[in-house]
Design an enzyme around this catalytic site. Structure first.
Site, PDB file in Angstrom:
ATOM      1  N   GLU A  73       0.809  -0.991   0.088  1.00 16.17           N
ATOM      2  CA  GLU A  73      -0.026  -0.547  -0.067  1.00 16.17           C
ATOM      3  C   GLU A  73       1.085   1.013  -0.410  1.00 16.17           C
ATOM      4  O   GLU A  73       1.183   1.179   0.823  1.00 16.17           O
ATOM      5  CB  GLU A  73      -0.837  -0.258   1.426  1.00 16.17           C
ATOM      6  CG  GLU A  73      -2.513  -0.854   1.141  1.00 16.17           C
ATOM      7  CD  GLU A  73      -2.969  -1.019   2.971  1.00 16.17           C
ATOM      8  OE1 GLU A  73      -2.586   0.178   3.569  1.00 16.17           O
ATOM      9  OE2 GLU A  73      -2.839  -1.924   3.510  1.00 16.17           O
ATOM     10  N   CYS A 104       2.883   8.159   1.750  1.00 14.78           N
ATOM     11  CA  CYS A 104       3.801   7.009   2.624  1.00 14.78           C
ATOM     12  C   CYS A 104       3.824   5.776   2.086  1.00 14.78           C
ATOM     13  O   CYS A 104       2.958   5.451   1.275  1.00 14.78           O
ATOM     14  CB  CYS A 104       2.661   7.250   3.516  1.00 14.78           C
ATOM     15  SG  CYS A 104       2.524   6.011   4.565  1.00 14.78           S
ATOM     16  N   CYS A 122       4.970  -7.636   7.457  1.00 11.89           N
ATOM     17  CA  CYS A 122       6.218  -7.386   8.156  1.00 11.89           C
ATOM     18  C   CYS A 122       6.454  -7.931   9.859  1.00 11.89           C
ATOM     19  O   CYS A 122       5.617  -8.824   9.763  1.00 11.89           O
ATOM     20  CB  CYS A 122       5.773  -6.095   9.482  1.00 11.89           C
ATOM     21  SG  CYS A 122       6.571  -4.912  10.091  1.00 11.89           S
ATOM     22  N   CYS A 163       4.503  -6.114  16.437  1.00 12.35           N
ATOM     23  CA  CYS A 163       4.008  -5.243  17.522  1.00 12.35           C
ATOM     24  C   CYS A 163       2.166  -5.465  17.164  1.00 12.35           C
ATOM     25  O   CYS A 163       1.329  -5.454  16.737  1.00 12.35           O
ATOM     26  CB  CYS A 163       3.285  -3.662  16.362  1.00 12.35           C
ATOM     27  SG  CYS A 163       5.144  -3.151  16.967  1.00 12.35           S
ATOM     28  N   CYS A 171      -0.805  -3.787  15.322  1.00 10.62           N
ATOM     29  CA  CYS A 171      -0.887  -3.190  14.002  1.00 10.62           C
ATOM     30  C   CYS A 171      -0.775  -3.969  13.020  1.00 10.62           C
ATOM     31  O   CYS A 171      -0.562  -5.720  12.798  1.00 10.62           O
ATOM     32  CB  CYS A 171       1.504  -2.837  14.000  1.00 10.62           C
ATOM     33  SG  CYS A 171       0.993  -2.239  12.186  1.00 10.62           S
ATOM     34  N   CYS A 191      -1.733   2.130   7.898  1.00 11.28           N
ATOM     35  CA  CYS A 191      -0.705   1.177   7.437  1.00 11.28           C
ATOM     36  C   CYS A 191      -1.872  -0.561   7.255  1.00 11.28           C
ATOM     37  O   CYS A 191      -1.784  -1.078   8.471  1.00 11.28           O
ATOM     38  CB  CYS A 191       0.368   1.117   8.076  1.00 11.28           C
ATOM     39  SG  CYS A 191       0.334   1.055   9.649  1.00 11.28           S
TER      40      CYS A 191
HETATM   41  N1  SAH Z   1       7.500  -0.378  11.357  1.00 14.28           N
HETATM   42  C1  SAH Z   1       7.646   1.218  11.587  1.00 14.28           C
HETATM   43  C2  SAH Z   1       7.289   1.944  10.202  1.00 14.28           C
HETATM   44  C3  SAH Z   1       5.846   1.549   9.859  1.00 14.28           C
HETATM   45  S1  SAH Z   1       4.667   1.422  11.574  1.00 14.28           S
HETATM   46  C4  SAH Z   1       7.304   1.490  13.270  1.00 14.28           C
HETATM   47  O1  SAH Z   1       6.815   0.406  13.182  1.00 14.28           O
HETATM   48  O2  SAH Z   1       7.418   2.936  12.903  1.00 14.28           O
HETATM   49  C5  SAH Z   1       3.780   3.479  10.810  1.00 14.28           C
HETATM   50  C6  SAH Z   1       3.798   3.712  12.433  1.00 14.28           C
HETATM   51  O3  SAH Z   1       2.241   3.377  12.627  1.00 14.28           O
HETATM   52  C7  SAH Z   1       3.873   3.816  13.958  1.00 14.28           C
HETATM   53  O4  SAH Z   1       4.154   4.488  14.397  1.00 14.28           O
HETATM   54  C8  SAH Z   1       3.523   2.619  14.203  1.00 14.28           C
HETATM   55  O5  SAH Z   1       3.770   2.319  15.670  1.00 14.28           O
HETATM   56  C9  SAH Z   1       1.446   3.345  14.128  1.00 14.28           C
HETATM   57  N2  SAH Z   1       1.102   2.508  13.965  1.00 14.28           N
HETATM   58  C10 SAH Z   1       0.696   0.614  13.739  1.00 14.28           C
HETATM   59  N3  SAH Z   1      -0.377   0.582  13.774  1.00 14.28           N
HETATM   60  C11 SAH Z   1      -1.116   1.594  14.697  1.00 14.28           C
HETATM   61  C12 SAH Z   1      -2.412   1.305  15.245  1.00 14.28           C
HETATM   62  N4  SAH Z   1      -3.745   0.622  14.686  1.00 14.28           N
HETATM   63  N5  SAH Z   1      -3.171   3.002  15.348  1.00 14.28           N
HETATM   64  C13 SAH Z   1      -1.971   3.950  15.413  1.00 14.28           C
HETATM   65  N6  SAH Z   1      -1.199   3.915  14.853  1.00 14.28           N
HETATM   66  C14 SAH Z   1      -0.302   2.751  14.396  1.00 14.28           C
END
Ligand code: SAH
Length: 347
Positions: free
Chosen positions: A90, A103, A110, A114, A117, A329
């Site tokens: 995406e 973006c 990934c 987390c 995510c 994302c």
């Molecule tokens: N892997 C990298 C970049 C991709 S995620 C990272 O972890 O930074 C981009 C951002 O979106 C990161 O700050 C991530 O923690 C956040 N993110 C992921 N899922 C989310 C959610 N459900 N709500 C809010 N932020 C989220």
């Protein structure tokens, strides 16, 4: 076969010179590639024989917009790109007053795990190549007809888990004969892979580093971000401090507010304590509800922001764009995967 569009200008010039071509040919081909051509035939001023030779020697692919969703709320556009091997990633085009931001994703899926995510639910399939990261910018620009002035590496994937390709992408996108997007217009977000932060610091680039902090204490952070079990917050803050010293660039700390998990006053106080002596900025993000996760958005954003500010920190609350189009994302890719699965199940 090597990808033509992943090559830097010096590499391309050298490869063409080895084919007996004059020195200017490298720049000619590079310029065409970075215009987002769809096929070799579009390289008007490149001799046909050479175009055919290139086609035999190098691979050259163009992503297909498998889906495109436009937000009725704010004009944000989300693309689902289908790559040459059928995998999808995406990108999101966000329109701000100060210009258009894209973006981009850096991996298919990934492996960071987390808890909040959507990108990581099915793990990592593969890394993207430099050309595949660049194509997201090129083809978003071409499809939308709008100039892209800023890039954020915050889509699917962990950029520092694919750092070689990401560094090459940065060199390509920054090149004056390519898209010529300045490092100060690029942000890279990481979940906190400390060796990667250190390597990036050594490179001394002027991009903005965003660190997904999400908790200032290791107990909480390890619960929601497995990466913290490998590199805990202390190591992370040390690496951030060194990064600032090397690059002089202020780091942005991302903090998605999760109800009852990381939104307590003591955690705001701890952030302030940890960031003492390091110019940083805290960006509070309303948690996006992800269907697969039991974590819920916090209602304490304003209170938490005030608490951080009371310690002299700068804290902002991120404005959410594209709320009606699964713009966060991984959400659109998940949906497309689920629908494909349902399609297969019902056959
Ligand atoms: N892997 C990298 C970049 C991709 S995620 C990272 O972890 O930074 C981009 C951002 O979106 C990161 O700050 C991530 O923690 C956040 N993110 C992921 N899922 C989310 C959610 N459900 N709500 C809010 N932020 C989220």
């Amino acid at each position: 076969m090597n990808e033509l569009k992943s090559m830097t200008l010096p590499e391309l010039t050298e490869a063409l010179r080895a084919m007996g071509e004059p020195a200017f040919r490298g720049k000619q081909v590079f310029t065409w590639l970075h215009k987002g051509i769809q096929s070799y035939d579009e390289m008007g001023n490149v001799p046909k024989g050479l175009r055919e030779k290139l086609a035999r020697t190098y691979s050259f692919a163009v992503p297909k917009a498998a889906r495109k969703q436009v937000s009725r709320l704010d004009g944000t556009v989300k693309y689902l790109w289908e790559l040459a091997d059928g995998n999808c990633v995406e990108s999101v085009l966000m329109r701000y007053r100060h210009g258009n931001t894209v973006c981009v994703s850096t991996q298919v899926g990934c492996r960071m795990g987390c808890a909040f995510c959507a990108s990581t639910v099915a793990g990592k399939v593969r890394d993207l190549t430099p050309a595949e990261i660049l194509d997201q910018v090129l083809f978003t620009q071409l499809d939308s007809g709008e100039t892209v002035s800023n890039i954020v590496l915050m889509g699917i994937g962990e950029p520092l888990d694919n750092l070689d390709a990401v560094l090459r992408f940065l060199e390509l996108v920054n090149h004056p004969d390519g898209l010529n997007i300045g490092m100060r217009h690029i942000s890279l977000s990481t979940c906190g892979l400390v060796p990667g932060i250190r390597r990036l610091g050594e490179a001394g680039l002027q991009l903005t580093l965003s660190v997904s902090l999400h908790a200032p204490d290791s107990e909480t952070r390890s619960q929601i971000m497995p990466v913290n079990r490998a590199y805990d917050v202390e190591e992370l803050f040390d690496a951030c401090r060194d990064y600032f010293q090397k690059t002089g660039r202020r780091i942005s700390f991302e903090y998605a507010m999760i109800d009852g998990v990381n939104d307590h006053d003591w955690q705001a106080d701890l952030i302030a304590q940890k960031l003492r002596g390091m110019p940083g900025h805290v960006n509070l993000i309303p948690l996006n509800d992800v269907a697969e996760s039991p974590l819920k958005p916090s209602k304490r954003l304003a209170v938490f922001q005030k608490r951080l500010e009371s310690h002299g920190l700068t804290a902002t609350v991120r404005r959410s764009l594209g709320g009606d189009i699964d713009a966060s994302c991984g959400q659109l890719r998940r949906k497309a995967m689920e629908e494909a699965q349902k399609g297969e199940d019902s056959q």
